[in-house]
Scaffold this motif. Structure first.
Motif, mmCIF file in Angstrom:
data_model
loop_
_atom_site.group_PDB
_atom_site.id
_atom_site.type_symbol
_atom_site.label_atom_id
_atom_site.label_comp_id
_atom_site.label_asym_id
_atom_site.label_seq_id
_atom_site.Cartn_x
_atom_site.Cartn_y
_atom_site.Cartn_z
ATOM 1 N N SER A 85 -16.730 -4.288 -3.390
ATOM 2 C CA SER A 85 -15.520 -3.894 -2.407
ATOM 3 C C SER A 85 -15.782 -3.907 -1.176
ATOM 4 O O SER A 85 -16.858 -3.475 -0.624
ATOM 5 C CB SER A 85 -15.213 -2.324 -3.200
ATOM 6 O OG SER A 85 -14.307 -1.981 -2.182
ATOM 7 N N CYS A 86 -14.668 -4.230 -0.297
ATOM 8 C CA CYS A 86 -14.873 -4.705 1.124
ATOM 9 C C CYS A 86 -14.611 -3.455 1.804
ATOM 10 O O CYS A 86 -14.791 -3.007 2.869
ATOM 11 C CB CYS A 86 -14.088 -5.710 1.385
ATOM 12 S SG CYS A 86 -12.306 -5.348 1.668
ATOM 13 N N GLY A 87 -13.998 -2.213 0.880
ATOM 14 C CA GLY A 87 -13.888 -1.108 1.397
ATOM 15 C C GLY A 87 -12.563 -0.871 2.272
ATOM 16 O O GLY A 87 -12.169 0.184 2.843
ATOM 17 N N LYS A 88 -11.720 -1.848 2.452
ATOM 18 C CA LYS A 88 -10.575 -1.975 3.058
ATOM 19 C C LYS A 88 -9.386 -0.984 2.646
ATOM 20 O O LYS A 88 -8.656 -0.225 3.602
ATOM 21 C CB LYS A 88 -9.942 -3.315 3.293
ATOM 22 C CG LYS A 88 -8.633 -3.609 4.339
ATOM 23 C CD LYS A 88 -8.252 -5.017 4.614
ATOM 24 C CE LYS A 88 -7.022 -4.991 5.423
ATOM 25 N NZ LYS A 88 -6.903 -6.365 5.673
ATOM 26 N N CYS A 89 -9.087 -0.983 1.487
ATOM 27 C CA CYS A 89 -8.373 -0.114 1.093
ATOM 28 C C CYS A 89 -8.524 1.245 0.082
ATOM 29 O O CYS A 89 -9.691 0.983 -0.761
ATOM 30 C CB CYS A 89 -6.880 -0.753 0.092
ATOM 31 S SG CYS A 89 -7.638 -1.564 -1.456
ATOM 32 N N ALA A 90 -7.974 2.284 -0.067
ATOM 33 C CA ALA A 90 -8.553 3.420 -0.620
ATOM 34 C C ALA A 90 -8.708 3.459 -2.264
ATOM 35 O O ALA A 90 -9.439 3.766 -2.651
ATOM 36 C CB ALA A 90 -7.783 4.676 -0.280
ATOM 37 N N PRO A 91 -7.507 2.778 -2.875
ATOM 38 C CA PRO A 91 -7.496 2.874 -4.199
ATOM 39 C C PRO A 91 -8.897 2.189 -4.896
ATOM 40 O O PRO A 91 -9.537 2.559 -5.701
ATOM 41 C CB PRO A 91 -6.483 2.021 -4.802
ATOM 42 C CG PRO A 91 -5.434 1.972 -3.298
ATOM 43 C CD PRO A 91 -6.261 2.309 -2.168
ATOM 44 N N CYS A 92 -8.990 1.168 -4.165
ATOM 45 C CA CYS A 92 -10.510 0.442 -4.624
ATOM 46 C C CYS A 92 -11.801 1.049 -4.169
ATOM 47 O O CYS A 92 -12.388 1.559 -5.011
ATOM 48 C CB CYS A 92 -10.357 -1.015 -4.172
ATOM 49 S SG CYS A 92 -11.959 -2.035 -4.252
ATOM 50 N N ARG A 93 -11.663 1.437 -2.913
ATOM 51 C CA ARG A 93 -12.872 2.138 -2.401
ATOM 52 C C ARG A 93 -13.195 3.385 -3.296
ATOM 53 O O ARG A 93 -14.407 3.761 -3.615
ATOM 54 C CB ARG A 93 -12.792 2.167 -0.882
ATOM 55 C CG ARG A 93 -13.927 2.627 -0.183
ATOM 56 C CD ARG A 93 -13.833 2.774 1.207
ATOM 57 N NE ARG A 93 -13.003 4.027 1.516
ATOM 58 C CZ ARG A 93 -11.876 3.722 2.076
ATOM 59 N NH1 ARG A 93 -11.352 2.731 2.764
ATOM 60 N NH2 ARG A 93 -10.880 4.901 2.385
ATOM 61 N N LEU A 108 -5.207 -3.322 -2.899
ATOM 62 C CA LEU A 108 -4.457 -4.557 -1.864
ATOM 63 C C LEU A 108 -5.094 -5.861 -2.510
ATOM 64 O O LEU A 108 -4.067 -6.580 -2.464
ATOM 65 C CB LEU A 108 -5.078 -4.474 -0.489
ATOM 66 C CG LEU A 108 -4.936 -5.554 0.399
ATOM 67 C CD1 LEU A 108 -3.468 -5.706 0.898
ATOM 68 C CD2 LEU A 108 -5.595 -5.274 1.709
ATOM 69 N N CYS A 109 -6.232 -6.063 -3.097
ATOM 70 C CA CYS A 109 -6.367 -7.476 -3.382
ATOM 71 C C CYS A 109 -6.784 -7.396 -4.933
ATOM 72 O O CYS A 109 -6.976 -6.623 -5.518
ATOM 73 C CB CYS A 109 -7.374 -8.229 -2.755
ATOM 74 S SG CYS A 109 -9.119 -7.854 -3.046
ATOM 75 N N GLY A 110 -6.979 -8.676 -5.327
ATOM 76 C CA GLY A 110 -7.514 -9.030 -6.852
ATOM 77 C C GLY A 110 -8.653 -8.299 -7.165
ATOM 78 O O GLY A 110 -8.548 -7.809 -8.387
ATOM 79 N N LEU A 111 -9.568 -7.970 -6.197
ATOM 80 C CA LEU A 111 -10.912 -7.385 -6.602
ATOM 81 C C LEU A 111 -10.428 -6.068 -7.482
ATOM 82 O O LEU A 111 -11.016 -5.810 -8.426
ATOM 83 C CB LEU A 111 -11.831 -7.449 -5.609
ATOM 84 C CG LEU A 111 -13.470 -7.140 -5.989
ATOM 85 C CD1 LEU A 111 -14.147 -7.619 -4.936
ATOM 86 C CD2 LEU A 111 -13.435 -5.463 -6.094
ATOM 87 N N GLY A 112 -10.045 -5.217 -6.277
ATOM 88 C CA GLY A 112 -9.433 -4.008 -6.932
ATOM 89 C C GLY A 112 -8.513 -3.878 -7.979
ATOM 90 O O GLY A 112 -8.702 -3.019 -9.146
ATOM 91 N N GLN A 113 -7.677 -4.806 -8.157
ATOM 92 C CA GLN A 113 -6.505 -4.663 -9.127
ATOM 93 C C GLN A 113 -7.163 -5.002 -10.478
ATOM 94 O O GLN A 113 -6.577 -4.747 -11.478
ATOM 95 C CB GLN A 113 -5.651 -5.840 -8.839
ATOM 96 C CG GLN A 113 -4.462 -5.468 -7.610
ATOM 97 C CD GLN A 113 -3.881 -6.704 -6.980
ATOM 98 O OE1 GLN A 113 -4.058 -7.602 -7.638
ATOM 99 N NE2 GLN A 113 -3.100 -6.317 -5.929
HETATM 100 S S1 SF4 Z 1 -8.981 -4.054 -3.261
HETATM 101 FE FE1 SF4 Z 1 -9.795 -5.742 -2.291
HETATM 102 S S2 SF4 Z 1 -9.182 -5.264 -0.177
HETATM 103 FE FE2 SF4 Z 1 -8.930 -3.360 -1.330
HETATM 104 S S3 SF4 Z 1 -10.996 -2.580 -0.996
HETATM 105 FE FE3 SF4 Z 1 -11.137 -3.553 -2.782
HETATM 106 S S4 SF4 Z 1 -11.759 -5.307 -2.079
HETATM 107 FE FE4 SF4 Z 1 -11.354 -4.570 -0.404
#
Ligand code: SF4
Ligand SMILES: Cc1cc2nc3c(=O)[nH]c(=O)nc-3n(C[C@H](O)[C@H](O)[C@H](O)COP(=O)(O)O)c2cc1C
Ligand code: FES
Lengths: 548, 161
Positions: free
Chosen positions: A471-479, A517-522
């Motif tokens: 996770s790149c850590g940019k958005c809270a739901p994923c991080r 935000l992106c497909g990784l977290g989704q």
């Molecule tokens: S969902 Fe995508 S943008 Fe958000 S923290 Fe995870 S990797 Fe980063």
């Protein structure tokens, strides 16, 4: 070689195999072959042939897909069907040459099914028998990937010639539409539509990027195609550039694939020398160049907005879509991103026609898909099959079931964004839609086979741990969501979880799917959700008993 | 490391990439290929040559796992922890390598001989589990074959000493 003309291309097609009247030995020398010792086998063959003063030919070739049997050696004598040998050693290689030179016979040991028994390739006359059908891998294990002449001999750059000399960009798009070809990088987006949208977008210049990041650990078909048939991807990219009006294309390849990078760089150099890249390609009013950019070990860079940032030389953090790259991508210009396997299909669609392609596969999943079948399977390797074939046919009939001979427990497709398919659902046909109904995805083609000794809880923990790390850590739901779910999952795996943890995991997983935000977290929660869907009992068995 | 040699190499790398759009990561790959990691003085030289703020260079280096800030040692041992290798026993191999080399994943041994790390798939999943040591790729690795290879590396160093 000098710049090629249209006539040169035709004159060079289909001459090599017909005219070489001596034995021809091919050694599989892609990453997997080399890891298994193909180099020593190759050298032993060359030395023995020299010491017997034979004028046979020994060449390298790409990965034929039977990775667990590497090193592979194919022995061809004109007029006879080729014989394939697996798990070759230098000793066996010497014996092979000596025996044929002395007695005109071939050893029986170590024979494995040849390419013709394994698969039918695009362009072959139709016949029944093999279950695999090779469009993307048609040249893998057949040609020397570092020799443009062998590619041209097999009809290489004919599609480019056809497009430049007789098709408008609109006609190419129309043909792709007829074919039904969908992106092979994961989402399955219709290729014609992306090409059309990018072409229609207005910008100072247009770009095409080939996504060779291949982030799903356990999938490696893109590596194999880049290593085994680099010109096919280059040709697909040149055609894409012509259609969308780009002058520059980029290969984005992960740094962990040094041989793929080397072969693509060589292919680009050869294509440039032959006038297939550069200005006025094949005499047409079209100029195009390709550059290579390397990844640097970040899974998120496979996501297209992050990939664009990375190609720009920045941190690979995703940005919200829209705007889609087709409208505003690399350096804010219209950019078309296609996966390696997607581009490798282009030449064949255009040479044989969209209708031909649409006739392969099933429903809205046309053509073939390459799968990397690994894990507890007997014959692990790459398998290219027409879509619509069932999971069971692939895993049991082509790949021999489990290595232990015991029952299959489940198959995981789609890697860290996908899900589990339990053994009782293996008769499902492989199409984008069917896999989705089961809670998994086609993904990029990883297919991991689990047997009864594998724990679903551990695999879920593995995948989620992977996504949390990446996770790149940019958005809270994923991080935050990812870390929280992983903490609960670790608790459960360690026997400290409670009933309500399962509820919390599901709730957080759904929130993460919706709000990231992106497909990784989704998609990161997919593996755990599918594990809970089919194997909740395995999680429950590890919970702290409710009453003590 | 010889200072002027370092500088010359960085100048060459910078020259190759300076006028290409978006090539900072490629230049950093150049540095890491040359030195095995990205030394601080090389990064500073690159910043100057390519006319990029040093902070931006570090912003990029720290984002990508592939770039190393410290010299990794002579033998970089990478245990693949991709899914295929994981299922085929990679965790056992990692544990063994860690014990045999007496370092944790991500660490370099005190004598600078070994660096142990995990990687996510080298694309050789059909021959899982896979371990690499510098450019050598070991396939279908067992604890015994891994130990044999590590011993070979250790002995090579002893012979040299
Ligand atoms: S969902 Fe995508 S943008 Fe958000 S923290 Fe995870 S990797 Fe980063
Ligand atoms: C986290 C993440 C990782 C991805 N990794 C890859 C990848 O490694 N290779 C790839 O081709 N597509 C990957 N994709 C999909 C791409 O974003 C993109 O959809 C694809 O490259 C488009 O090509 P296609 O239309 O030809 O499939 C990834 C997507 C996400 C969200
Ligand atoms: S998972 Fe280890 S090489 Fe792919």
């Amino acid at each position: 070689m000098g710049r090629l003309t249209l006539q040169d291309l035709d004159a060079r097609q289909g001459v090599q195999i017909q005219t070489f009247d001596k034995p021809w030995i091919k050694v599989g020398m892609s990453t997997c072959g080399l890891a298994a010792g193909a180099d020593a086998v190759f050298n032993a063959l060359v030395e023995t042939i020299q010491s017997h003063s034979l004028d046979w030919r020994v060449t390298r070739t790409g990965c034929a897909g039977m990775c667990s049997m590497e090193p592979l050696v194919e022995f061809r004598v004109p007029g006879e069907s080729p014989v394939m040998y697996g798990e070759m050693t230098p000793e066996l290689a010497r014996e092979l040459v000596t025996q044929y030179a002395d007695k005109h016979s071939l050893p029986d040991d170590h024979r494995v099914p040849g390419l013709a028994e394994l698969a039918q390739a695009a362009g072959d006359p139709p016949r029944t028998g093999p279950r695999q059908y090779r469009i993307v891998m048609r040249n893998c294990g057949v040609i020397d990937p570092e020799n443009i002449d062998e590619y041209i001999d097999r009809g290489g750059y004919q599609a480019l010639k056809k497009v430049l000399s007789s098709m408008t960009p609109e006609q190419v798009i129309e043909e792709l539409k007829t074919s039904g070809l969908r992106g092979r990088g994961g989402a399955g987006f219709p290729v014609w539509s992306k090409w059309k949208m990018t072409r229609a977008s207005i910008g100072d210049e247009h770009f095409i990027i080939c996504n060779g990041d291949e982030g799903d650990p356990g999938a490696y078909m893109d590596r194999s195609v880049l290593e085994g048939d680099p010109h096919a991807v280059v040709e697909g990219m040149i055609i894409g550039g012509y259609v969308i009006g780009a002058q520059t294309g980029f290969f984005y390849i992960r740094a962990e694939y040094p041989l793929a990078i080397e072969r693509i760089e060589k292919a680009i150099k050869q294509a440039r020398a032959a006038g297939l890249l550069g200005s006025n390609i094949l005499g047409a009013n079209f100029s195009f160049n390709i550059e290579v950019r390397l990844g640097a070990g970040a899974f998120v860079c496979g996501e297209e907005t992050a990939l664009i940032a990375s190609v720009e030389g920045k941190r690979g953090t995703p940005s919200p879509r829209p705007p889609y790259p087709s409208v505003r991508g690399l350096w804010k210009q219209p950019t078309m991103i296609n996966n390696v396997e997607t581009l490798a299909n282009i030449t064949q669609v255009l040479l044989h026609g969209g209708r031909w392609f649409a006739g392969i596969g099933s429903g809205k999943s046309t053509g073939t898909k390459v799968f990397a079948v690994t894990g507890k399977v007997k014959y692990s390797g790459l398998v290219e099959i027409p879509m619509g074939m069932t999971l069971r046919e692939v895993v049991e009939e082509i790949c021999g079931g489990t290595a232990s001979g015991g029952p299959i427990k489940a198959v995981q497709t789609g890697g860290p964004s996908g899900g589990l398919i339990p053994a009782d659902k293996l008769d499902t046909p492989i199409t984008y839609e069917h896999l989705q109904q089961l809670g998994s995805i086609m993904g990029s083609g990883g297919m991991i086979v689990m047997d009864e000794t594998d724990s679903v809880v551990e695999l879920s923990r593995f995948y989620l741990g992977f996504c949390v790390d990446e996770s790149c850590g940019k958005c809270a739901p994923c991080r935050i969501g990812g870390t929280q779910i992983l903490r609960l999952l670790n608790n459960i795996a360690d026997g400290k979880g409670k009933e309500e943890d399962l509820v919390t995991i599901r709730r957080m997983a759904h929130a993460m799917q919706k709000a990231s935000l992106c497909g990784l977290g989704q998609t990161a929660p997919n593996p755990i959700l599918s594990a809970l869907r089919y194997y909740e009992h395995e999680f429950r068995e590890r919970l702290v008993p409710a009453h003590k | 490391m010889n200072e002027s040699a370092t500088k010359d190499d960085v100048v060459l790398i910078a020259k190759r990439w300076k006028n290409k759009r978006g090539s900072l990561i490629m230049a950093l790959h150049g540095l890491q290929n040359r030195f095995g990691y990205v030394p601080r003085d090389a990064a500073m030289e690159l910043a100057e040559q390519m006319d990029v703020p040093l902070a931006r260079i570090y912003e990029v280096i720290t984002f990508y796992n592939y770039f190393k800030l410290k010299s990794p040692g002579k033998h970089v041992v990478s245990v693949c922890m991709g899914t295929a290798c994981y299922l085929k026993g990679a965790p056992k191999l990692l544990k063994h390598a860690s014990e045999s080399l007496n370092i944790s994943p991500g660490e370099t041994s005190a004598d600078g001989e070994f660096h142990l790390q995990m990687v996510r798939c080298v694309g050789c999943c059909g021959l899982a589990p896979v371990v690499t040591e510098n450019e050598t790729l070991l396939a279908k690795v067992t604890v015994d074959s891994l130990e044999a290879h590590l011993c070979k590396c250790k002995n090579k160093e002893k012979e040299k000493a």
